[in-house]
Structures are given as C-alpha cells and as structure tokens.
Motif scaffolding. Sequence first.
Motif, PDB file in Angstrom:
ATOM      1  N   GLY A 123      60.748  73.293  54.339  1.00  0.00           N
ATOM      2  CA  GLY A 123      59.836  72.912  55.412  1.00  0.00           C
ATOM      3  C   GLY A 123      59.152  71.601  55.059  1.00  0.00           C
ATOM      4  N   VAL A 124      59.183  70.653  56.004  1.00  0.00           N
ATOM      5  CA  VAL A 124      58.626  69.315  55.765  1.00  0.00           C
ATOM      6  C   VAL A 124      57.661  68.971  56.893  1.00  0.00           C
ATOM      7  N   ARG A 125      56.537  68.332  56.509  1.00  0.00           N
ATOM      8  CA  ARG A 125      55.544  67.961  57.500  1.00  0.00           C
ATOM      9  C   ARG A 125      54.897  66.636  57.136  1.00  0.00           C
ATOM     10  N   VAL A 126      54.491  65.878  58.133  1.00  0.00           N
ATOM     11  CA  VAL A 126      53.676  64.678  57.954  1.00  0.00           C
ATOM     12  C   VAL A 126      52.325  64.971  58.591  1.00  0.00           C
ATOM     13  N   PRO A 127      51.316  65.303  57.799  1.00  0.00           N
ATOM     14  CA  PRO A 127      50.010  65.640  58.373  1.00  0.00           C
ATOM     15  C   PRO A 127      49.316  64.389  58.913  1.00  0.00           C
ATOM     16  N   ARG A 128      48.401  64.588  59.856  1.00  0.00           N
ATOM     17  CA  ARG A 128      47.744  63.431  60.446  1.00  0.00           C
ATOM     18  C   ARG A 128      46.305  63.212  59.986  1.00  0.00           C
ATOM     19  N   HIS A 129      45.788  64.095  59.115  1.00  0.00           N
ATOM     20  CA  HIS A 129      44.423  63.882  58.644  1.00  0.00           C
ATOM     21  C   HIS A 129      44.348  62.577  57.859  1.00  0.00           C
ATOM     22  N   PRO A 130      43.451  61.653  58.210  1.00  0.00           N
ATOM     23  CA  PRO A 130      43.457  60.319  57.578  1.00  0.00           C
ATOM     24  C   PRO A 130      43.219  60.348  56.071  1.00  0.00           C
ATOM     25  N   LEU A 131      42.363  61.248  55.599  1.00  0.00           N
ATOM     26  CA  LEU A 131      42.071  61.292  54.161  1.00  0.00           C
ATOM     27  C   LEU A 131      43.298  61.747  53.377  1.00  0.00           C
ATOM     28  N   THR A 132      43.974  62.759  53.867  1.00  0.00           N
ATOM     29  CA  THR A 132      45.164  63.260  53.173  1.00  0.00           C
ATOM     30  C   THR A 132      46.324  62.273  53.295  1.00  0.00           C
ATOM     31  N   ARG A 133      46.432  61.580  54.418  1.00  0.00           N
ATOM     32  CA  ARG A 133      47.486  60.569  54.541  1.00  0.00           C
ATOM     33  C   ARG A 133      47.269  59.451  53.512  1.00  0.00           C
ATOM     34  N   LYS A 134      46.031  59.036  53.312  1.00  0.00           N
ATOM     35  CA  LYS A 134      45.748  58.013  52.294  1.00  0.00           C
ATOM     36  C   LYS A 134      46.082  58.540  50.902  1.00  0.00           C
ATOM     37  N   LEU A 135      45.771  59.802  50.661  1.00  0.00           N
ATOM     38  CA  LEU A 135      46.115  60.406  49.377  1.00  0.00           C
ATOM     39  C   LEU A 135      47.622  60.410  49.178  1.00  0.00           C
ATOM     40  N   LEU A 136      48.367  60.858  50.167  1.00  0.00           N
ATOM     41  CA  LEU A 136      49.825  60.895  50.065  1.00  0.00           C
ATOM     42  C   LEU A 136      50.416  59.502  49.869  1.00  0.00           C
ATOM     43  N   GLN A 137      49.845  58.518  50.517  1.00  0.00           N
ATOM     44  CA  GLN A 137      50.334  57.144  50.378  1.00  0.00           C
ATOM     45  C   GLN A 137      50.111  56.601  48.973  1.00  0.00           C
ATOM     46  N   SER A 138      49.153  57.184  48.252  1.00  0.00           N
ATOM     47  CA  SER A 138      48.861  56.711  46.889  1.00  0.00           C
ATOM     48  C   SER A 138      49.720  57.406  45.840  1.00  0.00           C
ATOM     49  N   LEU A 139      50.506  58.414  46.243  1.00  0.00           N
ATOM     50  CA  LEU A 139      51.298  59.196  45.299  1.00  0.00           C
ATOM     51  C   LEU A 139      52.769  58.794  45.347  1.00  0.00           C
ATOM     52  N   THR A 140      53.474  59.104  44.288  1.00  0.00           N
ATOM     53  CA  THR A 140      54.922  58.834  44.223  1.00  0.00           C
ATOM     54  C   THR A 140      55.731  60.104  44.447  1.00  0.00           C
ATOM     55  N   PHE A 141      55.087  61.176  44.899  1.00  0.00           N
ATOM     56  CA  PHE A 141      55.755  62.462  45.109  1.00  0.00           C
ATOM     57  C   PHE A 141      55.121  63.147  46.317  1.00  0.00           C
ATOM     58  N   PRO A 142      55.879  64.042  46.970  1.00  0.00           N
ATOM     59  CA  PRO A 142      55.305  64.829  48.073  1.00  0.00           C
ATOM     60  C   PRO A 142      54.447  65.949  47.516  1.00  0.00           C
ATOM     61  N   LEU A 143      53.648  66.530  48.383  1.00  0.00           N
ATOM     62  CA  LEU A 143      52.783  67.632  47.987  1.00  0.00           C
ATOM     63  C   LEU A 143      53.248  68.937  48.633  1.00  0.00           C
ATOM     64  N   ALA A 144      53.420  69.954  47.799  1.00  0.00           N
ATOM     65  CA  ALA A 144      53.563  71.317  48.318  1.00  0.00           C
ATOM     66  C   ALA A 144      52.161  71.833  48.569  1.00  0.00           C
ATOM     67  N   ALA A 145      51.917  72.371  49.756  1.00  0.00           N
ATOM     68  CA  ALA A 145      50.534  72.724  50.079  1.00  0.00           C
ATOM     69  C   ALA A 145      50.458  73.846  51.104  1.00  0.00           C
ATOM     70  N   PRO A 146      50.529  75.104  50.655  1.00  0.00           N
ATOM     71  CA  PRO A 146      50.213  76.212  51.557  1.00  0.00           C
ATOM     72  C   PRO A 146      48.711  76.267  51.781  1.00  0.00           C
ATOM     73  N   SER A 147      48.256  77.140  52.640  1.00  0.00           N
ATOM     74  CA  SER A 147      46.825  77.226  52.915  1.00  0.00           C
ATOM     75  C   SER A 147      46.055  77.576  51.640  1.00  0.00           C
ATOM     76  N   ALA A 148      44.869  76.984  51.500  1.00  0.00           N
ATOM     77  CA  ALA A 148      44.091  77.090  50.262  1.00  0.00           C
ATOM     78  C   ALA A 148      43.227  78.341  50.272  1.00  0.00           C
ATOM     79  N   ASN A 149      43.888  79.497  50.239  1.00  0.00           N
ATOM     80  CA  ASN A 149      43.205  80.784  50.237  1.00  0.00           C
ATOM     81  C   ASN A 149      44.022  81.762  49.404  1.00  0.00           C
ATOM     82  N   PRO A 150      43.389  82.814  48.892  1.00  0.00           N
ATOM     83  CA  PRO A 150      44.184  83.849  48.232  1.00  0.00           C
ATOM     84  C   PRO A 150      45.204  84.404  49.211  1.00  0.00           C
TER      85      PRO A 150
END
Length: 320
Positions: free
Chosen positions: A111-138
């Motif tokens: 599963g692949v996604r391009v999120p639109r939140h500006p802060l996370t997009r800037k974070l992703l643009q600063s990285l050399t790898f994609p992020l695996a990111a399920p919801s941040a809950n137990p």
Amino acid sequence: MAEIGKNIAKAAKFLTDGELVAIPTETVYGLAGNALDENAVLKIFKTKERPEFDPLIIHLAEKSQLMDYVQDVPEELAALASRFWPGPLTLLLPKKDLIPDLVTSGLDTVGVRVPRHPLTRKLLQSLTFPLAAPSANPFGYISPTRASHVQDQLGDKIRYILDGGDCEVGLESTIVGMEQGQVIVYRLGGISVADIEETVGKVLILPQSSSNPKSPGMLKSHYAPKKPVYLGDLDELMENFGRKGTVFAVLSFTRTFAEVPDSLQLALSKEGNYDEAARNLFSSMRLLDDSEAAVILAQELPEIHLGKAINDRLRRAAAK
C-alpha cells in the motif's frame, strides 16, 4: 514521555537513526519508521502490539517517487493517483524487492500513499526513504487525530511527536487496488466510493473483515474502544439498557436526548455534515470511552458520502 514539537529536522534525525516518530496526516496521526529498515518496521509492530500479518502502508513525498518502489501501476489506479494525490488515497500495487516482506506481511503488493499534510510532506522531502506509518495507537484501539491522543496512548514508547494540529479528515485513507482488471476498494476511508467511481467507473467493495487481510485495516475487530459498543436503533437500545439499570453513553449522528446527561452523549454532527462526522468519530469514541458509562450505544449513518466508511469503523468497534 515523548517530546511534542514541530521540528522537522529533529524528527528526521530520529527516523534516520531507526527510531519511531508520530507524524500528522490529513487522515489520522501515523506511527512512522523507515520503511526500508526492517528493525524500524519491527519496532512499529512491537510498539503498536500489532499482528504482523496486518500489512503497513508506505508514505512518499511525491507521486514521482512511486516507480522507485512498485513494479507497475495500472492505468485506472494511475488516474486515481492523478486526481487524489496528495490525499487520503492508498493504492495497493506490486512491490519491488527493496520493500521488506515485513512491511507487506509477505504479500507481493504494498500500500502506497502520498499524504497532503504540509508538515509531513516537508519531513518526507527531507528523507531518503519512505515511511511506513500505520495509525499511532495501540493495535485495535481508537485512532489518534491530534498530538495529545498519541501522547496519551504511546507517549512512553516513542521519542518524538510531530505536532501538526487536528487531522483534517479524521478517517484512514481509502485503499484501492485491482484484481483481474477489476478496481477493488479494500478499505473504505477518507475518499468516498462515489468519488472513486467518477474516475474509474464501477468498483467492487470487499467485505471489511479478514483474519489474513490483503491490505491494511481489514481486520474485523479494529478501532475499538475498551468499553462494549452496541449498534442499532438508539431508542430501542436506550430502553433496553435503561431497563437493566446499565449506565450507558450515546453516540449519535445528529440527535441529542433530553433524558441523557450531556457528559454521556455526543452527536457526530448536529448539522448532519458527513465530513464533520468523520472528523469527530474517533475523538468522540475516545471521550465516551473515558466516561463513567459501562457501555456505548451507537447508530449507523445513512450509507451515503462518508457514511459507509464511518459505519465500517463503528461495526468494527462493535465487533468485540
């Protein structure tokens, strides 16, 4: 406890070092780690106590990066990406070998996604790898829609929470793929089926329940509060539980009830706005879960707009 802030460079440093960071998206907050680092991915499963057969979604900064990680993109799914990325759409596509099997739970699709939140997009643009990111809950608990939710649930297990404010959509992404030429919706979410069908024509919607899911979010008992949830006609449910002397909380679409204390009832949208209802769903369940009620009584919404996705979450919450 985790530090909460808006420092993208600090978040990037933690992620590069193999640590986990909670990130904001327009859907819900994600528990992010380097998708190409199996140790980081394993930390996600351990931190969430998430079954390893439930696949993860990888997040990219730009649509142009897609072919770095997948083998091909069918024309119909490419059309969806053009219309809805960045946004709450996940595409299920055949993965390249550099995506660890741990990310996909051994499946040959990711599963692949391009999120639109500006802060996370800037974070992703600063990285050399994609992020695996399920919801941040137990695993199995209510998805977080603000930084404080993450702090309450996982703050003692991660290093940093990137604070992007309240989530705009409040529902997970819609997951779409293809099998034998048929466009399939594997998980209902922040983009309605009607909008998808405007682009690709009629789609098949899979039942949202599986003990061995093909895509993220397909387990039946999911997004569940600690308290039992009962779905049905609210008047009947209130009468039945009231007769038993059970203290109940009520989650409705638009209604309020004079006989129920204000602290024990919430309406997702008094104006009947489906987008507002989606944004309020998880935070409302969280508030009622923390109330003095023994059970939560809820009603399904009309199966239009985002009502289908909201009902999907409510059914899973009630599955226990």
